[in-house]
Write a protein that holds these residues in place. Structure first.
Motif, PDB file in Angstrom:
ATOM      1  N   GLN A   1      39.255  -8.018  36.679  1.00  0.00           N
ATOM      2  CA  GLN A   1      38.823  -7.443  37.947  1.00  0.00           C
ATOM      3  C   GLN A   1      39.718  -6.291  38.371  1.00  0.00           C
ATOM      4  N   ASN A   2      39.105  -5.302  39.005  1.00  0.00           N
ATOM      5  CA  ASN A   2      39.858  -4.204  39.595  1.00  0.00           C
ATOM      6  C   ASN A   2      40.416  -4.624  40.949  1.00  0.00           C
ATOM      7  N   GLY A   3      41.257  -3.771  41.501  1.00  0.00           N
ATOM      8  CA  GLY A   3      41.809  -4.033  42.828  1.00  0.00           C
ATOM      9  C   GLY A   3      43.018  -4.939  42.778  1.00  0.00           C
ATOM     10  N   LEU A   4      43.351  -5.489  43.930  1.00  0.00           N
ATOM     11  CA  LEU A   4      44.536  -6.336  44.076  1.00  0.00           C
ATOM     12  C   LEU A   4      44.114  -7.738  44.504  1.00  0.00           C
ATOM     13  N   GLY A   5      44.726  -8.745  43.920  1.00  0.00           N
ATOM     14  CA  GLY A   5      44.561 -10.093  44.446  1.00  0.00           C
ATOM     15  C   GLY A   5      43.371 -10.874  43.961  1.00  0.00           C
TER      16      GLY A   5
ATOM     17  N   GLY B   1      41.752 -26.561  40.841  1.00  0.00           N
ATOM     18  CA  GLY B   1      41.872 -27.350  39.618  1.00  0.00           C
ATOM     19  C   GLY B   1      41.671 -26.556  38.343  1.00  0.00           C
ATOM     20  N   THR B   2      41.519 -25.239  38.486  1.00  0.00           N
ATOM     21  CA  THR B   2      41.228 -24.383  37.336  1.00  0.00           C
ATOM     22  C   THR B   2      42.407 -23.462  37.055  1.00  0.00           C
ATOM     23  N   PRO B   3      42.992 -23.503  35.850  1.00  0.00           N
ATOM     24  CA  PRO B   3      44.060 -22.555  35.514  1.00  0.00           C
ATOM     25  C   PRO B   3      43.508 -21.135  35.412  1.00  0.00           C
ATOM     26  N   VAL B   4      44.169 -20.190  36.062  1.00  0.00           N
ATOM     27  CA  VAL B   4      43.645 -18.820  36.167  1.00  0.00           C
ATOM     28  C   VAL B   4      44.614 -17.821  35.544  1.00  0.00           C
ATOM     29  N   VAL B   5      44.050 -16.900  34.782  1.00  0.00           N
ATOM     30  CA  VAL B   5      44.788 -15.796  34.176  1.00  0.00           C
ATOM     31  C   VAL B   5      44.202 -14.504  34.720  1.00  0.00           C
ATOM     32  N   GLY B   6      45.052 -13.563  35.090  1.00  0.00           N
ATOM     33  CA  GLY B   6      44.585 -12.253  35.525  1.00  0.00           C
ATOM     34  C   GLY B   6      44.439 -11.320  34.338  1.00  0.00           C
ATOM     35  N   ALA B   7      43.452 -10.435  34.391  1.00  0.00           N
ATOM     36  CA  ALA B   7      43.240  -9.464  33.318  1.00  0.00           C
ATOM     37  C   ALA B   7      42.820  -8.125  33.897  1.00  0.00           C
ATOM     38  N   LEU B   8      43.305  -7.067  33.281  1.00  0.00           N
ATOM     39  CA  LEU B   8      42.957  -5.705  33.656  1.00  0.00           C
ATOM     40  C   LEU B   8      42.399  -5.007  32.426  1.00  0.00           C
TER      41      LEU B   8
END
Length: 347
Positions: free
Chosen positions: A102-106, A117-124
């Motif tokens: 996702q673009n943007g912040l946050g 309950g879901t492990p989250v990874v950020g991607a650019l």
């Protein structure tokens, strides 16, 4: 692996096609003409990473299969659509590693808060992808995708489940496309936000990114908006991560240099894109008659400035002009853009 992609548009379509080509069991969500095309003709990938027609399972929502859950799911919808998309697909995501592209912040942090309950990874995603027509996507500029954990710092390490999800995402996606892993994900988001400054002007004028940068009037506007964003980031204490050749030292020099000299940076960015016209994701949304994610791009700079008690008049004006094009369905001339920005800076 069983891989799900929520939002098979330009970026999501590319990743889904690459995963299908690698032999994974791929399921995507789509709607309207895109869903019909994928169901009947498949998903056609072209461009710099080769050609492939994928045949993923496609529907409005991911299917819930308790006996065969997803190994990895990617969220690739526009920022404004993320929350409802996650809510609609929550039953298929319980405990499944989720990569938020996702673009943007946050965006990744918001997804983690929404699905505890879901492990989250950020991607650019730094590659430029185009939605050519229903069922057809293309890579116009190849580049890496950056992975990191939202909110993790030396003082606040990530939970083990998130660390394991990051390792899985790096391993799985790294077999499909170039991947970079960063411990400074917030800094990478801000650098990508500087890169994403190129999106507003094509959406406003209808010109490709390279054409807007070649126009002296629009290049001056782009330079001003980028410098304004850099100033807001610096005031927020951000350390820029190096992304697409934009580093913390370079952006600090860019922010302090005389404006005529600073205008060289957009030219360098255009050169890296090559000659294939890049419309930018925001103009692609305009052309499809969809609302853009401008409030999460230039609008994120405006919001961050307000949090500091400051103003960001150039970015605010660009947001307003994009919304004007959304409403009126008519592009704005370069002269009118330059005049609106000049008036905002003088006010």
């Amino acid at each position: 692996m069983r891989v799900g992609v929520i939002g098979a548009g330009a970026v999501g379509g590319v990743i889904a096609a690459l995963a299908d080509r690698a032999g994974h069991d791929v399921e995507v969500t789509a709607r309207g003409a895109q869903l019909d095309a994928i169901e009947h003709r498949g998903l056609r990938l072209s461009g710099h990473w080769g050609e492939h027609t994928a045949r993923p399972r496609a529907s409005a929502l991911l299917h819930v299969d308790r006996t065969n859950p997803f190994d990895l799911v990617l969220l690739t919808v526009k920022a404004q659509d993320a929350r409802p998309a996650l809510e609609a697909n929550a039953a298929a995501l319980a405990g499944v590693p989720l990569v938020v592209v996702q673009n943007g912040l946050g965006g990744a942090a918001a997804a983690a808060a929404q699905l505890p309950g879901t492990p989250v990874v950020g991607a650019l995603a730094l590659f430029a992808a185009s939605y050519l027509s229903p069922g057809e996507v293309s890579i116009t500029t190849p580049a890496s995708t950056y992975l990191g954990l939202p909110g993790a710092t030396d003082a606040r390490p990530a939970p083990p489940a998130d660390t394991a999800a990051l390792a899985l995402a790096e391993r799985a996606l790294g077999a499909l496309l170039p991947i970079e892993r960063t411990a400074n994900f917030a800094g990478a988001q801000w650098t990508k936000l500087i890169v994403n400054q190129i999106n507003a002007l094509p959406a406003i004028t209808g010109l490709a990114v390279q054409e807007t940068i070649a126009d002296p009037r629009l290049r001056a506007v782009l330079t001003a908006s980028m410098r304004e964003a850099v100033a807001v980031a610096r005031a927020s204490g951000v350390r820029f991560e190096t992304v697409l050749g934009l580093s913390d030292p370079l952006l600090r020099v860019f922010g302090a240099a005389p404006e005529p000299l600073a205008r060289l940076l957009p030219r360098l960015m255009a050169r890296r894109m090559g000659r294939t016209p890049n419309p930018g994701s925001t103009l692609q949304s305009i052309r499809r008659g969809q609302l853009t994610e401008i409030d999460h791009l230039n609008g994120a700079v405006v919001d961050a400035a307000h949090d500091l008690g400051r103003e960001a008049p150039v970015n605010r004006t660009l947001v307003e002009l994009v919304h004007r094009v959304e409403r009126e369905k008519t592009f704005v001339t370069p002269d009118a853009v330059a005049a609106a920005v000049a008036a905002a800076r003088a006010a």
